[in-house]
Design a protein around this motif. Structure first.
Motif, PDB file in Angstrom:
ATOM      1  N   HIS A 165       0.848  -1.203   0.000  1.00 22.08           N
ATOM      2  CA  HIS A 165       0.000   0.000   0.000  1.00 22.08           C
ATOM      3  C   HIS A 165       0.882   1.253   0.000  1.00 22.08           C
ATOM      4  O   HIS A 165       1.846   1.331   0.774  1.00 22.08           O
ATOM      5  CB  HIS A 165      -0.895   0.007   1.247  1.00 22.08           C
ATOM      6  N   PRO A 166       0.584   2.241  -0.865  1.00 16.83           N
ATOM      7  CA  PRO A 166       1.367   3.482  -0.879  1.00 16.83           C
ATOM      8  C   PRO A 166       1.459   4.163   0.490  1.00 16.83           C
ATOM      9  O   PRO A 166       2.421   4.862   0.785  1.00 16.83           O
ATOM     10  CB  PRO A 166       0.636   4.372  -1.877  1.00 16.83           C
ATOM     11  N   ALA A 167       0.448   3.938   1.346  1.00 17.14           N
ATOM     12  CA  ALA A 167       0.467   4.537   2.687  1.00 17.14           C
ATOM     13  C   ALA A 167       1.691   4.057   3.480  1.00 17.14           C
ATOM     14  O   ALA A 167       2.246   4.802   4.276  1.00 17.14           O
ATOM     15  CB  ALA A 167      -0.812   4.194   3.438  1.00 17.14           C
ATOM     16  N   ASN A 168       2.120   2.812   3.235  1.00 12.04           N
ATOM     17  CA  ASN A 168       3.312   2.282   3.923  1.00 12.04           C
ATOM     18  C   ASN A 168       4.552   3.106   3.595  1.00 12.04           C
ATOM     19  O   ASN A 168       5.389   3.376   4.448  1.00 12.04           O
ATOM     20  CB  ASN A 168       3.594   0.828   3.502  1.00 12.04           C
ATOM     21  N   PHE A 169       4.639   3.493   2.323  1.00 15.48           N
ATOM     22  CA  PHE A 169       5.752   4.319   1.860  1.00 15.48           C
ATOM     23  C   PHE A 169       5.725   5.667   2.580  1.00 15.48           C
ATOM     24  O   PHE A 169       6.763   6.185   3.009  1.00 15.48           O
ATOM     25  CB  PHE A 169       5.642   4.488   0.342  1.00 15.48           C
ATOM     26  N   LEU A 170       4.531   6.223   2.763  1.00 18.60           N
ATOM     27  CA  LEU A 170       4.392   7.511   3.458  1.00 18.60           C
ATOM     28  C   LEU A 170       4.711   7.366   4.947  1.00 18.60           C
ATOM     29  O   LEU A 170       5.389   8.205   5.528  1.00 18.60           O
ATOM     30  CB  LEU A 170       2.975   8.073   3.258  1.00 18.60           C
TER      31      LEU A 170
END
Length: 201
Positions: A165-170
């Motif tokens: 999930h892109p949220a993990n990157f954030l």
């Protein structure tokens, strides 16, 4: 003629499904916490279907999945392999924002099962990208996105590729190593899209 007739039928089925869920009252808690139902967006004829987890605050406000910070990361990843939001359709495991962005409850996921199955049936995607653990578990019954992301799983007449999930990157302070890893997974998606398109042609 038959092909265009079939497309029209599928689009009618899509509109009916959207109408049915636009005022869905199946989950009392979600009905309280949502501003609106975030059904999905993108190309309804796309052969690539992305499935996320649940709408966040921005999505709930604008009615478009992945339109916040995670969405910007997703757009960058798509661009890195020559794809855009116009090439995909994107929806979520559940259509309503849970309060304080908590995890969806089992019952809430189950209440949205029929709708997701129907979307898959209507759109007949060739490549399904599950974003994060919830969507992955829902579609291929597997957990542990960190160990299975980027792998290709057969699913009916399609393939499923789970991605982080892109949220993990954030959350990880935009870790460049993680971004490279995510880009690699998207290269795998593009490869499958090309394969599937060539098979169709």
């Amino acid at each position: 003629f038959l092909k265009s007739e079939k497309i029209r039928e599928r689009m009618d089925a899509y509109d009916e499904l959207k109408e049915e869920y636009n005022n869905c009252q199946r989950c009392p808690k979600l009905c309280k916490s949502r501003a609106q139902v975030v059904f999905g967006s993108g190309n309804k004829h796309a052969k690539i279907l992305f499935i996320g987890e649940a709408p966040g605050a921005n999505e709930d406000k604008q009615g478009i999945p992945f339109c916040g910070a995670s969405g910007q990361v997703l757009n960058q990843l798509l661009e890195s392999v020559g794809l855009s939001r116009e090439d995909i359709f994107i929806t979520n495991t559940i259509l309503c924002r849970p309060e304080k962005n908590r995890n969806p409850e089992k019952e809430e996921i189950e209440n949205c099962l029929g709708r997701l199955d129907k979307i898959l049936e209507i759109m007949q995607p060739k490549v399904i990208v599950t974003i994060g653990n919830f969507a992955t578990e829902r579609i291929i019954k597997k957990k542990g996105i960190t160990s299975i992301h980027g792998k290709v799983f057969p699913y009916k007449h399609a393939v499923v590729i789970p991605v982080i999930h892109p949220a993990n990157f954030l959350y990880q302070g935009r870790n460049p190593q993680l971004f490279e890893q995510m880009k690699k997974d998207f290269e795998g998606i593009a490869e499958q899209v090309n394969k599937k398109t060539l098979i169709e042609l």
